[in-house]
Design a protein around this motif. Structure first.
Motif, short mmCIF file in Angstrom:
data_model
loop_
_atom_site.label_atom_id
_atom_site.label_comp_id
_atom_site.label_asym_id
_atom_site.label_seq_id
_atom_site.Cartn_x
_atom_site.Cartn_y
_atom_site.Cartn_z
N GLY A 8 0.88 -0.88 0.05
CA GLY A 8 -0.19 -0.30 -0.17
C GLY A 8 0.72 1.20 0.38
N GLY A 10 0.12 4.04 0.20
CA GLY A 10 -0.15 5.43 1.13
C GLY A 10 0.64 6.70 1.16
N SER A 11 0.37 7.71 1.99
CA SER A 11 1.60 8.38 2.27
C SER A 11 2.85 8.21 3.20
N ASP A 31 0.94 -2.28 -4.31
CA ASP A 31 -0.24 -1.53 -4.53
C ASP A 31 -1.39 -1.85 -5.78
N ASP A 33 -2.37 0.48 -7.48
CA ASP A 33 -2.35 1.94 -8.50
C ASP A 33 -1.26 1.78 -8.95
N LYS A 36 0.85 5.13 -9.25
CA LYS A 36 1.50 4.83 -8.00
C LYS A 36 2.75 4.39 -8.21
N ASP A 72 0.41 0.25 4.71
CA ASP A 72 -0.54 1.52 4.35
C ASP A 72 -1.63 1.18 3.42
N PHE A 73 -2.88 1.33 4.02
CA PHE A 73 -3.65 1.61 2.74
C PHE A 73 -4.55 3.20 2.66
N ASP A 74 -4.14 3.91 3.50
CA ASP A 74 -4.63 4.92 4.09
C ASP A 74 -5.78 4.65 4.67
N ASP A 75 -6.57 5.19 4.55
CA ASP A 75 -7.20 5.29 5.67
C ASP A 75 -8.56 4.26 5.68
N GLN A 98 0.21 1.22 9.34
CA GLN A 98 -0.17 3.24 9.48
C GLN A 98 -1.88 3.06 10.49
N GLU A 100 -5.66 5.27 12.06
CA GLU A 100 -5.31 6.22 11.43
C GLU A 100 -6.85 7.08 13.65
#
Length: 238
Positions: A8, A10-11, A31, A33, A36, A72-75, A98, A100
């Motif tokens: 993932g 993510g940032s 990932d 994407d 990316k 890390d898949f963001d949220d 990661q 939230e």
């Protein structure tokens, strides 16, 4: 050479990819994407574009003896939980995820995460103490009850040798290094005869209470009845 899988982008995943590749780690990136992956593929040894999240696919592309995995898949909670669970089933010991919030963190820990990272919380934890005290120049929390901070020298220490300051007895801190305020590099303090000058900044180590005790003289009197904010920015270890 350390082998790291990043699942993932993510940032947080992207930042870890950049930092780990800069120090020569061997990295596998997964990932969904394609843009990316194309943008960051030069940072990795191998890249995979996939929407499929299952144990079989991971076993084909990620070595079970890999040193660590970063998720890390963001949220997006569901893919993070599934990925963490499959990595844990594969026997990967070091799984950094990661997250939230605390609720998601608890679920990810149950799924097999060995370490939960809260980027916004970590940023707030570093920045807030710096805003509270003019005397505190930097602050890094290394564990639940241990930190390193760069602080200005107290007036009571000016012109005194380290052995005569009683910093360990009076404040519960250890002095690691020092630098002149105009300098960028620290010098390790190895002699008890070292004398503190007026323009000296010191790097100290101790728990949050010890560091608070040292810097509290710089906190304004109207705030003296309020406990220093370090407490609220230090999360209990899982």
């Amino acid at each position: 050479m350390l082998q790291i899988a990043i699942l993932g982008l993510g940032s947080f995943g992207i930042r870890m990819l950049e930092e780990l590749s800069a120090v020569g780690c061997e990295i596998i990136v997964v990932d969904r994407d394609a843009e990316k992956i194309d943008k960051y593929k030069t940072h990795a040894r191998a890249v995979y574009i996939t929407d499929v999240i299952n144990k079989d696919s991971f076993m084909k592309i990620i070595p079970s003896n890999i040193d660590a995995a970063i998720v890390d898949f963001d949220d997006l909670l569901e893919p993070a939980i599934l990925t963490t669970h499959y990595l844990h089933q594969m026997g990967i010991k070091n799984i950094v995820v990661q997250c939230e919030n605390d609720t998601h963190g608890e679920l990810l820990t149950l799924a097999g995460a060995s370490q939960i990272v809260y980027p916004e919380y970590e940023a707030a934890k570093r920045i807030t103490p710096l805003l509270i005290s003019k005397q505190l120049n930097s602050y890094i929390q290394l564990s639940t009850d241990f930190a390193i901070a760069e602080v200005e020298i107290l007036e009571e220490l000016e012109g005194k040798a380290l052995k005569d300051c009683g910093l360990r007895n009076n404040y519960g801190i250890n002095v690691i290094a020092c630098r002149n305020k105009d300098a960028t590099e620290f010098t390790t303090i190895s002699s008890p005869d070292f004398v503190f000058s007026k323009d000296c900044n010191i790097l100290i180590a101790g728990n949050k209470i010890s560091i608070e005790k040292y810097i509290k003289k710089d906190i304004k009197k109207e705030r003296s009845g309020t406990k220093f904010l370090l407490d609220r920015f230090i999360k209990k270890s899982k």
